[in-house]
Design an enzyme around this catalytic site. Sequence first.
Site, PDB file in Angstrom:
ATOM      1  N   ASP A 119       0.361  -4.691   7.502  1.00 21.27           N
ATOM      2  CA  ASP A 119      -0.573  -3.812   7.575  1.00 21.27           C
ATOM      3  C   ASP A 119      -2.019  -4.139   7.521  1.00 21.27           C
ATOM      4  O   ASP A 119      -2.924  -3.928   6.259  1.00 21.27           O
ATOM      5  CB  ASP A 119      -0.265  -2.469   6.541  1.00 21.27           C
ATOM      6  CG  ASP A 119       0.795  -1.707   7.178  1.00 21.27           C
ATOM      7  OD1 ASP A 119       1.966  -2.590   7.533  1.00 21.27           O
ATOM      8  OD2 ASP A 119       0.861  -0.648   7.367  1.00 21.27           O
TER       9      ASP A 119
ATOM     10  N   HIS B 245       0.780  -1.206   0.107  1.00 23.08           N
ATOM     11  CA  HIS B 245      -0.055   0.062  -0.176  1.00 23.08           C
ATOM     12  C   HIS B 245       0.975   1.297  -0.083  1.00 23.08           C
ATOM     13  O   HIS B 245       2.151   1.181   0.195  1.00 23.08           O
ATOM     14  CB  HIS B 245      -0.924  -0.025   1.196  1.00 23.08           C
ATOM     15  CG  HIS B 245      -0.400  -0.047   2.743  1.00 23.08           C
ATOM     16  ND1 HIS B 245       0.475  -0.988   3.032  1.00 23.08           N
ATOM     17  CD2 HIS B 245      -0.383   1.177   3.514  1.00 23.08           C
ATOM     18  CE1 HIS B 245       0.900  -0.601   4.254  1.00 23.08           C
ATOM     19  NE2 HIS B 245       0.304   0.352   4.561  1.00 23.08           N
TER      20      HIS B 245
ATOM     21  N   ASP C  69       5.626   4.665   5.077  1.00 18.64           N
ATOM     22  CA  ASP C  69       6.703   3.744   5.671  1.00 18.64           C
ATOM     23  C   ASP C  69       6.933   2.331   4.799  1.00 18.64           C
ATOM     24  O   ASP C  69       7.654   1.625   5.146  1.00 18.64           O
ATOM     25  CB  ASP C  69       6.387   3.357   7.324  1.00 18.64           C
ATOM     26  CG  ASP C  69       5.000   2.800   7.281  1.00 18.64           C
ATOM     27  OD1 ASP C  69       4.041   2.856   6.423  1.00 18.64           O
ATOM     28  OD2 ASP C  69       4.767   1.944   8.203  1.00 18.64           O
TER      29      ASP C  69
END
Length: 308
Positions: free
Chosen positions: A211, A62, A66
């Site tokens: 994530d 995504h 980071d």
Amino acid sequence: MNMEAFILGCGGMMPLPYRHLTSVLLRRDGDLFLFDGGEGTQVSLRRLNLKWKKINAIFVSHTHADHVTGLPGIMMLSAQVERKEPLYIYGPPKIAEYIETSRKVLDMYINYPVVVKEISAPCVVHEEKEFRVRAFPLRHTKTCVGYVLEEFDRPGEFNPDAAIELGVPRGPLWSKLQGGEEVRAKDGSIVRPKQVMGAKRSGRKFGYVTDTLYFPEIAQEVKDSDLLICESMFEHSLLDQALEKKHMTARQAGTIARDACVKKMAMIHYSPRYTDRELLALEADAREVFPEAILSRDRMKIDIPYVD
């Protein structure tokens, strides 16, 4: 054929002096595949002395900072060598805009083709003769995907004694049988591959999940992985924070590994709240449900051998 994963960074949210942001390089013989590219990716690649300028493809989970801030540097430094092969970059919506804008604003010198493909999971995103990479949806604060690289079944072992007994002499005909072709023996009879080849052998499987909220369907996507790299951002006592931020706890990562019957699970994407010593609490949480869980560390190498 060797396969190994290099943990280039295991941190989440912000880099620390001793922990770069999330990035994993998978090497399959001469092919290199990068999964995410957080800040610090170049540092680990150089320290590991990997031939990273020849990376075949980059798979982005995504477009949070980071996970992508290391990509412009990778692209620019890859232009320092002669390269004719294209660099493929896969990711969910916005990855093309990020790459295009970075190239324009930084006035990048790129001397090789860059092919950016935005994907909508689930789908096969990359396929070659011996393996494929597919994406599946995760549940985060923005569109996010996990990836699986899975090798196709390998041919069974060749039985030279059986070939000789059937009248097929050593030489080119053996190669044809191993390649799936029928051949003619000395007496004129037809010898088929199944007469001299053992049962097909399974390939290897690599899973990458980061994530996301925990949900049980993830286990089906990464089922039977030889190595699963899985987010373990918080200890389970902070489950409320994990839910609020749409991340997972270490115990939830262990649950996925257990339910997916993976052979090995390496934890990644730790919250910066944990020092390296405090990460042992995450490892203990995961091992309550999956005893084979290990903490990944920056520049760790994990071999992915064949099981037979």
